[in-house]
Each structure stands twice: as structure tokens, then as C-alpha cells.
Design a protein around this motif. Structure first.
Motif, PDB file in Angstrom:
ATOM      1  N   ILE A  82     -33.590 -52.944  27.086  1.00  0.00           N
ATOM      2  CA  ILE A  82     -32.172 -53.292  27.118  1.00  0.00           C
ATOM      3  C   ILE A  82     -31.676 -53.288  25.674  1.00  0.00           C
ATOM      4  CG2 ILE A  82     -30.437 -55.039  27.671  1.00  0.00           C
ATOM      5  CD1 ILE A  82     -32.364 -56.049  29.869  1.00  0.00           C
ATOM      6  N   LYS A  83     -30.685 -52.449  25.405  1.00  0.00           N
ATOM      7  CA  LYS A  83     -30.102 -52.339  24.063  1.00  0.00           C
ATOM      8  C   LYS A  83     -28.590 -52.206  24.192  1.00  0.00           C
ATOM      9  CE  LYS A  83     -34.058 -52.166  21.862  1.00  0.00           C
ATOM     10  NZ  LYS A  83     -34.493 -53.247  21.024  1.00  0.00           N
ATOM     11  N   ARG A  84     -27.913 -52.453  23.083  1.00  0.00           N
ATOM     12  CA  ARG A  84     -26.454 -52.318  23.020  1.00  0.00           C
ATOM     13  C   ARG A  84     -26.116 -50.953  22.417  1.00  0.00           C
ATOM     14  NH1 ARG A  84     -23.808 -53.301  18.748  1.00  0.00           N
ATOM     15  NH2 ARG A  84     -25.449 -54.618  17.892  1.00  0.00           N
ATOM     16  N   VAL A  85     -25.119 -50.294  22.968  1.00  0.00           N
ATOM     17  CA  VAL A  85     -24.680 -49.003  22.442  1.00  0.00           C
ATOM     18  C   VAL A  85     -23.857 -49.264  21.181  1.00  0.00           C
ATOM     19  CG1 VAL A  85     -23.324 -46.918  22.884  1.00  0.00           C
ATOM     20  CG2 VAL A  85     -24.647 -47.967  24.749  1.00  0.00           C
ATOM     21  N   ALA A  86     -24.339 -48.734  20.045  1.00  0.00           N
ATOM     22  CA  ALA A  86     -23.643 -48.914  18.761  1.00  0.00           C
ATOM     23  C   ALA A  86     -22.818 -47.686  18.402  1.00  0.00           C
ATOM     24  CB  ALA A  86     -24.646 -49.204  17.651  1.00  0.00           C
ATOM     25  N   ALA A  87     -23.185 -46.528  18.955  1.00  0.00           N
ATOM     26  CA  ALA A  87     -22.454 -45.293  18.656  1.00  0.00           C
ATOM     27  C   ALA A  87     -22.692 -44.277  19.765  1.00  0.00           C
ATOM     28  CB  ALA A  87     -22.896 -44.726  17.316  1.00  0.00           C
ATOM     29  N   THR A  88     -21.687 -43.427  19.969  1.00  0.00           N
ATOM     30  CA  THR A  88     -21.769 -42.378  20.990  1.00  0.00           C
ATOM     31  C   THR A  88     -21.284 -41.055  20.396  1.00  0.00           C
ATOM     32  OG1 THR A  88     -19.536 -42.814  21.820  1.00  0.00           O
ATOM     33  CG2 THR A  88     -21.331 -44.026  22.879  1.00  0.00           C
ATOM     34  N   GLU A  89     -21.117 -40.096  21.268  1.00  0.00           N
ATOM     35  CA  GLU A  89     -20.697 -38.749  20.900  1.00  0.00           C
ATOM     36  C   GLU A  89     -19.596 -38.727  19.833  1.00  0.00           C
ATOM     37  OE1 GLU A  89     -18.224 -35.131  23.066  1.00  0.00           O
ATOM     38  OE2 GLU A  89     -19.090 -36.723  24.278  1.00  0.00           O
ATOM     39  N   GLY A  90     -19.859 -38.002  18.747  1.00  0.00           N
ATOM     40  CA  GLY A  90     -18.863 -37.829  17.699  1.00  0.00           C
ATOM     41  C   GLY A  90     -18.858 -38.914  16.634  1.00  0.00           C
ATOM     42  N   ASP A  91     -19.459 -40.075  16.925  1.00  0.00           N
ATOM     43  CA  ASP A  91     -19.534 -41.121  15.901  1.00  0.00           C
ATOM     44  C   ASP A  91     -20.471 -40.657  14.791  1.00  0.00           C
ATOM     45  OD1 ASP A  91     -17.815 -43.038  17.034  1.00  0.00           O
ATOM     46  OD2 ASP A  91     -19.414 -43.808  18.321  1.00  0.00           O
ATOM     47  N   PHE A  92     -20.087 -40.919  13.544  1.00  0.00           N
ATOM     48  CA  PHE A  92     -20.879 -40.514  12.395  1.00  0.00           C
ATOM     49  C   PHE A  92     -21.838 -41.644  12.050  1.00  0.00           C
ATOM     50  CE2 PHE A  92     -21.870 -39.545   8.002  1.00  0.00           C
ATOM     51  CZ  PHE A  92     -22.058 -38.168   8.054  1.00  0.00           C
TER      52      PHE A  92
END
Length: 170
Positions: A82-92
Motif C-alpha cells: 500500500i503506497k500513496r501516488v506522488a506523481a503520474t503521467e507527465g509529472d516531472f
């Protein structure tokens, strides 16, 4: 005498959810509890939402990271994390100089050693995430997560999760 909320809430959740387990026969668990201190203790339920920045996910991590985590007893073998999403598509995302930045904002520190004094993997990474990648972080500063093994591919994200106790304000 003041009762602690967590045990009381866990009992109440059990009383409410136990009868539901007899009504339906799910093919997989719908509720998840973290196996490590990487994210806040809670009971997480599966959601049909698409993962986005800030949401929690149940994910399979790369084999080499999972093997290291098992060997060092960070996490039991064959466990989805279980983890938290810190960045997705296109995030640098940039991992360098002992910090992680997402879109030029510091989101985490990189540690050279784990809490037992063993060397942690050190990677260099600085680019936008591709359309099938997620950068996952734990809530704890000492979490073993994407800062040590890089982004996780979409096919390795099992499901999106929502915390129950936070949802009801506890």
C-alpha cells in the motif's frame, strides 16, 4: 478513563463488516491493512477510482525491490504494497542530491542507510513520467518506495484504495 479510538473503531468495523462476509463471497479481499509502517495505519477498502496524485494504491513492486524488502524483513514475501501516488503521467520527477522532487517541489528525502544501518539502493532519475507510470511513496520518511526503485508501471497497480478510518474522521 478515556478509551483509545483505534481498537474501538476496529471492533465496530468488524461488527459492521463481518455479516457482509457471509452475504457475499468475494474472489479477492476487499479490505486491506498495511503490513508495514510505511503508510498510516488504517483499514483500506478497494475503490473503482482511477489512481491520481494523493490516492492510495495496492501495488506490486519490481521483483528486485520485493526480494530486497523480503530479505531485509521490510515486508513479507509475495505481499502487494500500500503506497500513496506522488506523481503520474507527465509529472516531472527528479531523484538527485538526496531529495525527490515532483514538478520542482521537494516531496521526499533520500536516505543512504535504512534504520538498521544497511545501504539502500541509490538511483538517479530525472524525467517526466510516461503514460503508464506511477511514482509511489509511503507516508513515513523511512518508507522503502519509488525513491529507491523508480516508478511502478500501471499493470503493477492492483487497485486504488480509500482509507476507512480517515473517511469517518478518526
Amino acid at each position: 478513563m478515556r478509551l483509545k479510538k483505534t481498537p474501538l473503531v476496529a471492533v465496530l468495523a468488524g461488527v459492521i463488516l463481518l455479516p457482509l462476509s457471509f452475504v457475499t463471497k468475494p474472489t479477492k479481499p476487499l479490505l486491506h491493512v498495511p503490513s508495514t509502517g510505511s503508510v498510516s495505519f488504517d483499514i483500506y477498502y478497494e475503490s473503482s477510482q482511477i489512481p491520481s496524485v494523493g490516492s492510495y494504491v495496492l501495488a506490486r513492486v519490481p521483483d528486485d525491490a520485493a526480494e530486497l524488502a523480503t530479505r531485509r524483513e521490510y515486508s513479507p514475501a509475495d505481499t502487494d504494497w500500500i503506497k500513496r501516488v506522488a506523481a503520474t503521467e507527465g509529472d516531472f520527477v527528479c531523484i538527485e542530491r538526496k531529495i525527490v522532487t515532483v514538478n520542482h517541489t521537494v516531496v521526499a528525502r533520500i536516505h543512504a542507510l535504512d534504520s538498521s544501518g544497511r545501504a539502500l539502493p541509490q538511483i538517479r532519475f530525472c524525467r517526466p513520467l510516461e503514460d503508464d507510470e506511477f511514482f509511489l511513496l509511503g507516508d513515513a520518511d523511512q518508507s522503502f518506495d519509488s525513491r529507491y526503485f523508480g516508478p511502478v508501471r500501471r499493470h503493477n497497480v492492483v487497485t486504488t484504495l480509500r482509507p476507512i478510518l480517515k473517511a469517518i474522521g478518526l
